[in-house]
Design a protein around this motif. Structure first.
Motif, short mmCIF file in Angstrom:
data_model
loop_
_atom_site.label_atom_id
_atom_site.label_comp_id
_atom_site.label_asym_id
_atom_site.label_seq_id
_atom_site.Cartn_x
_atom_site.Cartn_y
_atom_site.Cartn_z
N GLU A 188 0.81 -1.19 -0.11
CA GLU A 188 0.02 0.04 -0.06
C GLU A 188 1.00 1.26 0.09
OE1 GLU A 188 -3.71 2.02 2.67
OE2 GLU A 188 -2.42 0.41 3.48
N GLN A 189 1.89 1.28 0.95
CA GLN A 189 2.73 2.33 0.92
C GLN A 189 3.65 2.69 -0.49
OE1 GLN A 189 3.04 4.87 3.15
NE2 GLN A 189 4.10 5.88 1.62
N ASP A 190 4.07 1.53 -1.23
CA ASP A 190 4.52 1.71 -2.46
C ASP A 190 3.71 2.33 -3.34
OD1 ASP A 190 6.78 0.17 -1.53
OD2 ASP A 190 6.14 -1.79 -2.35
N LEU A 191 2.38 1.98 -3.31
CA LEU A 191 1.47 2.50 -4.14
C LEU A 191 0.99 4.02 -3.80
CD1 LEU A 191 -0.86 -0.41 -4.85
CD2 LEU A 191 0.50 0.62 -6.56
N LEU A 192 1.12 4.25 -2.36
CA LEU A 192 1.01 5.81 -2.26
C LEU A 192 2.24 6.60 -2.81
CD1 LEU A 192 -0.51 5.19 1.16
CD2 LEU A 192 -1.92 5.91 -0.83
N GLY A 231 -3.96 0.12 -2.11
CA GLY A 231 -3.41 1.17 -2.91
C GLY A 231 -4.37 1.44 -4.23
N VAL A 232 -5.50 0.68 -4.61
CA VAL A 232 -5.83 0.80 -5.87
C VAL A 232 -6.77 2.04 -6.00
CG1 VAL A 232 -7.46 -0.18 -7.53
CG2 VAL A 232 -5.76 -1.45 -6.56
N LYS A 233 -7.57 2.47 -4.64
CA LYS A 233 -8.24 3.68 -4.86
C LYS A 233 -7.57 4.78 -4.99
CE LYS A 233 -12.43 1.83 -3.13
NZ LYS A 233 -13.30 1.69 -4.13
N PRO A 234 -6.28 4.87 -4.31
CA PRO A 234 -5.58 6.24 -4.52
C PRO A 234 -4.97 6.36 -6.00
CG PRO A 234 -5.02 5.17 -2.39
CD PRO A 234 -6.00 4.39 -3.18
N LEU A 235 -4.72 5.31 -6.60
CA LEU A 235 -4.34 5.16 -8.08
C LEU A 235 -5.54 5.66 -8.74
CD1 LEU A 235 -1.77 4.65 -9.45
CD2 LEU A 235 -2.68 1.91 -9.66
N MET A 236 -6.82 5.08 -8.62
CA MET A 236 -8.09 5.55 -9.23
C MET A 236 -8.19 6.72 -9.01
SD MET A 236 -10.47 2.46 -8.04
CE MET A 236 -11.80 3.44 -8.52
N ALA A 237 -8.02 7.68 -7.96
CA ALA A 237 -8.02 9.14 -7.75
C ALA A 237 -6.92 9.79 -8.71
CB ALA A 237 -7.80 9.46 -6.42
N ARG A 238 -5.91 9.16 -8.68
CA ARG A 238 -4.92 9.79 -9.61
C ARG A 238 -5.37 9.81 -11.37
NH1 ARG A 238 -3.89 10.74 -5.42
NH2 ARG A 238 -2.08 11.25 -4.45
N ALA A 239 -5.89 8.72 -11.63
CA ALA A 239 -6.16 8.49 -13.04
C ALA A 239 -7.14 9.65 -13.23
CB ALA A 239 -6.72 7.17 -13.40
N PHE A 246 -7.55 -5.57 -8.97
CA PHE A 246 -8.39 -4.49 -9.34
C PHE A 246 -9.87 -4.46 -9.40
CE2 PHE A 246 -4.01 -2.93 -10.58
CZ PHE A 246 -4.00 -1.63 -10.53
N ARG A 247 -10.34 -5.62 -9.87
CA ARG A 247 -11.82 -5.71 -9.99
C ARG A 247 -12.34 -5.63 -8.69
NH1 ARG A 247 -10.86 -9.30 -14.19
NH2 ARG A 247 -10.90 -10.96 -12.37
N ALA A 248 -11.67 -6.35 -7.49
CA ALA A 248 -11.96 -6.57 -6.13
C ALA A 248 -12.11 -5.28 -5.57
CB ALA A 248 -11.23 -7.81 -5.38
N ALA A 249 -10.90 -4.39 -5.83
CA ALA A 249 -10.93 -3.04 -5.20
C ALA A 249 -11.84 -2.17 -6.00
CB ALA A 249 -9.52 -2.69 -5.46
N GLY A 250 -12.87 -2.43 -6.80
CA GLY A 250 -13.76 -1.71 -7.39
C GLY A 250 -13.22 -0.72 -8.84
N ALA A 251 -12.08 -1.20 -9.31
CA ALA A 251 -11.56 -0.52 -10.43
C ALA A 251 -11.82 -1.07 -11.65
CB ALA A 251 -10.02 -0.34 -10.13
#
Length: 128
Positions: A32-36, A67-75, A98-103
């Motif tokens: 998660e920290q890597d993705l942030l 870490g997927v939701k913050p990546l979605m926000a960047r997109a 990604f699917r499980a995280a809602g992306a």
């Protein structure tokens, strides 16, 4: 984090700086920290004028779904500035995360980074 292996730049336009696509090639297991941290780097690049990014995940074995939701926000931030953030090289396992995280519909996903890079040029091509 073994986040960025290489950054590839390409110009799809004759205008200076316009059409530049950067590809970030990621590898390993992303926490998660890597993705942030990646999201922070993407924000910095966006503020410097970058609008088109491909994240190549072909060498990523696992990533933390948090870490997927913050990546979605960047997109979404890239889209608000007229750009986009596209993904390439997702294994079926990563696609399931990604699917499980809602992306499931938050990103354009391509099998290879070259396909994702080319999609930026197709989006701007005039239709005759």
């Amino acid at each position: 984090m073994n986040q960025v292996l290489e950054v590839r730049r390409g110009a799809a336009s004759a205008l200076a700086g316009a059409g530049r696509v950067e590809t970030l090639m990621l590898e390993g297991e992303l926490s998660e920290q890597d993705l942030l941290t990646l999201c922070d780097e993407l924000s910095q690049r966006m503020h410097r004028g970058l609008r088109q990014v491909v994240l190549d995940l072909s060498e990523v074995g696992h990533l933390n779904y948090k870490g997927v939701k913050p990546l979605m926000a960047r997109a979404e931030a890239f889209r608000r500035t007229g750009g986009d953030l596209k993904l390439s090289g997702l294994s079926p396992y990563l696609a399931a995360i990604f699917r499980a995280a809602g992306a499931h519909d938050a990103f354009e996903i391509y099998p290879h980074m070259n396909d994702a890079r080319a999609a930026f040029g197709l989006a701007r091509a005039p239709f005759v």
